[in-house]
Write an enzyme that holds these catalytic residues in place. Structure first.
Site, PDB file in Angstrom:
ATOM      1  N   ASP A  13      74.998 -21.442 107.364  1.00 32.08           N
ATOM      2  CA  ASP A  13      74.879 -20.761 108.648  1.00 32.08           C
ATOM      3  C   ASP A  13      75.659 -21.508 109.728  1.00 32.08           C
ATOM      4  O   ASP A  13      75.772 -22.735 109.690  1.00 32.08           O
ATOM      5  CB  ASP A  13      73.398 -20.689 109.044  1.00 32.08           C
ATOM      6  CG  ASP A  13      73.217 -20.081 110.419  1.00 32.08           C
ATOM      7  OD1 ASP A  13      73.429 -18.859 110.549  1.00 32.08           O
ATOM      8  OD2 ASP A  13      72.886 -20.829 111.357  1.00 32.08           O
ATOM      9  N   GLU A  41      79.515 -18.676 106.940  1.00 29.50           N
ATOM     10  CA  GLU A  41      79.369 -17.730 108.032  1.00 29.50           C
ATOM     11  C   GLU A  41      80.245 -18.219 109.184  1.00 29.50           C
ATOM     12  O   GLU A  41      79.853 -19.086 109.958  1.00 29.50           O
ATOM     13  CB  GLU A  41      77.907 -17.629 108.487  1.00 29.50           C
ATOM     14  CG  GLU A  41      77.702 -16.527 109.517  1.00 29.50           C
ATOM     15  CD  GLU A  41      76.714 -16.881 110.619  1.00 29.50           C
ATOM     16  OE1 GLU A  41      76.161 -15.956 111.214  1.00 29.50           O
ATOM     17  OE2 GLU A  41      76.516 -18.082 110.904  1.00 29.50           O
TER      18      GLU A  41
END
Length: 713
Positions: free
Chosen positions: A369, A424
């Site tokens: 993330d 991401e």
């Protein structure tokens, strides 16, 4: 001719990347390509002006590996930090606890085991500010009882005051909101008969990644937190039946605030106790493996909770132990702390964190993330990336962050060859998903974050007749060739309160009044069902080398996601997934669910996600028709809101007899069945739209069909 050259280059890129080692110490796929970090220029000549920056980060990674080899015995040993730090149980039952806290003047271990006596169990300071103490076994019992609470108590130099913290490497923390929101550290070492023992090997690395993004806590229609065991018993079979082969689990790393969706981590080695015990999570993962499903963890190392009492922030009384000090160590938008990726002990902590989840829980890889925040000193705040290469190099790049990600991929892919890593990143950083030996950063996949943004923007701002077929195809195919991409129509980001899921944008209030089969099929519901299927199908077929769906969106979940918080009176009403809607035979949600399964299982058969990128032969703005070929299949979409076409001519390269393998208009999927099942389509050897043959098809308004050669059925 240009398309042939492009496809040839794409194929060369893919082969070279596959044949190269994912190690900064490894060999490139071509002998003529230097192993100095500039190999990526062979795949993308636009990187040529930045060869010095590429060499710099490559040599930086090599220097770290040399340092780790010289001082720690290599990445393998270095990433086994849990064998030294935190609580280590010896065969005789002794328990040794070690913690890095260089600012502390004195340190003590306190807990249930010594009646919370702050002076009873002093620790000894060693090299580099590492404190340790060993609790001897008593009468054959562990020095610290299993499942008992513990903390570290330290005296700090500024005021000689005591501070008490949850151990940084703790593997279990619990929270009792009746007394306090602060988590308690728990010593977790169950006896053998209470431990979960894995029964199934990890499944093979999937050729096509069909990812089901899930959050355990919301995985029930009930207004409460769902458990690991309930997810295992109730949701895994649903995922398997749909045909997904990868699960991406969110919010597993323990986070203090449930409404943060798992993105404010306070205990990096602890599986969230909200959902059950560590053994329950192991059972979930092992059961998924037994079904042939790969399990990824949503890994949050881009930042950390700013909590002090139960987090890493100001752990030893300073603000710069694991993080940068001052403003450099704070993320303004996330209100959280930022790691110092250039520090030896921080690297040990983070790399060992990855290793722990792979070894202890048998995860198969990670979705990293917030990678954009790790790559740049501005963390993506207030920055719009135009795609200009100057944005990816220079003073705005955090080379320490880039190199940490290189080291993480180096360690993971060499110790676990079948490991999957997904980045991401919203910036489009070049070479993010190219092999390390070529000068890439080493990820397997990146997320196609522009695709869901396009759909939401169009549904908000455009009439259906204004949809631009060229722009849609461009967005779906605008990716860095040779770097694998996960495409998705909507993820958890689009489900959160403040936005709407695609089905909510499409149908709005009629989701509550006209999704029953006993009510009329209104124009709004007809449009919603049709476009929901078409958007997913074109994203699946054209958008990438992997596909992702967020839990519940496969059946058009009717409501957004909002966790209990002060602003909604701590309600769980929206913090749940209403699987009961999908199971109700009288509701139209079942149509969308069954269509989603049709997509996944057809991909399993034909494998378009791991095939070459599609060849788009038609983007007709007047007719609103898109045609492309991929994996030997012919994909035809009619996005026109009112026009149907009979005997519509489309080009196809391979001659033969075709039949429909996917039809969004099939009655089983809520359509009208305007193309009869079993209809045979014969090619005519006449060039059309740059293809050697054509066929003629019936294209009802707002429908799509996928055709396959009869011989492949």
């Amino acid at each position: 001719m240009l398309r042939k050259v492009q496809r040839s280059f794409q194929k060369m890129t893919s082969v070279l990347n596959q044949e190269s080692s994912n190690s900064v110490l490894g060999q490139t796929g071509g002998n003529e390509i230097p192993a100095d970090g500039t190999g990526v220029i062979q795949l993308d000549p636009w990187l040529g002006p930045f060869k010095d920056a590429l060499r710099s980060r490559y040599s930086h990674a090599q220097k770290w590996i040399k340092t780790i080899n010289d001082t720690e015995g290599g990445l393998d040993k270095f990433s086994r930090g849990t064998e030294k730090f935190g609580f280590v149980v010896h065969e005789n039952g002794d328990v040794t606890y070690r913690e890095w806290a260089p600012n502390a003047l004195r340190a003590y271990l306190i807990g249930d085991f010594n009646g919370w006596n702050r002076d009873a169990t002093p620790m000894t300071r060693g090299d580099f500010g590492v404190w340790e103490v060993t609790l001897p076994a008593k009468d054959g019992q562990l020095g610290i009882p299993h499942n008992s609470k513990v903390k570290i108590s330290m005296v700090i130099p500024t005021s000689h005051a005591r501070i008490e913290r949850v151990p940084a490497w703790i593997t279990r923390v619990t929270q009792d909101l009746k007394f306090s929101p602060v988590f308690d550290g728990v010593f977790w070492h169950p006896p053998q008969h209470e431990r979960y023992h894995f029964k199934h090997p990890r499944p093979p690395k999937p050729q096509s990644a069909r990812i089901y993004e899930a959050h355990v806590g919301i995985s029930s229609p009930e207004t409460r937190i769902t458990t690991y065991k309930e997810f295992t018993h109730n949701v895994l079979s649903h995922i398997k039946n749909l045909g997904y082969n990868v699960i991406q689990l969110m919010a597993v790393m323990e986070h203090a605030y449930y409404a943060s969706f798992g993105y404010q981590v306070n205990s990096f080695f602890a599986a969230s106790s909200r959902f059950g015990t560590p053994e329950d999570l192991k059972e979930l993962i092992d059961t998924a493996h037994g079904m042939g499903i790969t399990v990824l963890l949503d890994m949050v190392q881009s930042h950390a909770s700013k909590n002090t009492e139960d987090g890493l922030n100001e752990f030893d009384g300073t603000d710069h132990l694991y993080f940068h000090d001052g403003g450099k160590g704070r993320h303004e938008l996330w209100d959280s702390r930022l790691f110092n990726y250039g520090h030896h002990e921080v690297l040990r902590f983070l790399l060992s964190n990855l290793r722990f989840w792979m070894d202890e829980y048998q995860f198969d890889g990670f979705r990293f993330d917030g990678v954009t925040s790790m790559l740049y000193t501005h963390h993506g705040i207030g920055t719009g990336f135009s795609g200009g290469y100057h944005e990816y190099f220079g003073p705005n790049v955090d080379e320490d962050g880039v190199v940490y990600l290189m080291l993480a991929n180096e360690m993971l892919h060499n110790i676990y060859p079948n490991c999957i890593t997904i980045a991401e990143d919203v910036s489009g950083m070049p070479a993010l998903c190219l092999k390390l030996s070529l000068g890439g950063i080493g990820f397997d996949y990146r997320l196609a974050m522009a695709i869901p943004d396009l759909y939401i923007k169009w549904l908000k701002e455009k009439q259906d007749a204004e949809w631009d077929m060229g722009a849609l195809c461009f967005t779906l195919t605008n990716r860095r060739h040779g770097e694998k991409t996960i495409a998705y129509a909507e993820s958890h980001d689009q489900a959160l309160v403040g936005d709407k899921s695609l089905m909510m944008w499409l149908c709005d209030k009629e989701l509550y009044t006209n999704m029953s089969k006993l009510t009329e099929m209104t124009p709004v519901i007809e449009r919603g069902l049709s476009l929901h299927k078409m958007i997913r199908l074109i994203t699946h077929g054209l958008g990438g080398e992997g596909y992702l769906n967020f839990e519940g969106n496969e059946f058009g979940h009717p409501e957004w996601l909002d966790f209990p918080r002060e602003g909604n009176n701590n309600s769980y009403w929206y913090a749940r997934r209403q699987f009961n809607l999908m199971d109700d035979e009288l509701l139209r949600y079942k149509f969308l669910n069954d269509f989603d399964g049709k997509m996944q299982w057809t991909e399993e058969k034909y494998g378009w996600l791991h095939s070459e990128q599609a060849y788009v032969s038609l983007k007709n703005e007047v007719d609103k028709v898109i045609v492309f070929e991929r994996a030997g299949l012919l994909w035809i979409f009619n996005f026109h809101p009112t026009q149907s076409y009979t005997d519509y001519r489309v080009g196809v390269q391979q001659a033969g007899t075709y039949q429909i393998v996917i039809d969004t208009d099939e009655p089983d999927f809520g359509g009208f069945g305007r193309n009869a099942k079993g209809t045979r389509f014969f090619t005519t050897p006449f060039e059309w739209n740059g293809r050697k043959n054509f066929i003629q098809v019936y294209l009802p308004t707002r429908t799509a069909i996928v055709l396959a050669l009869e011989s492949t059925l």
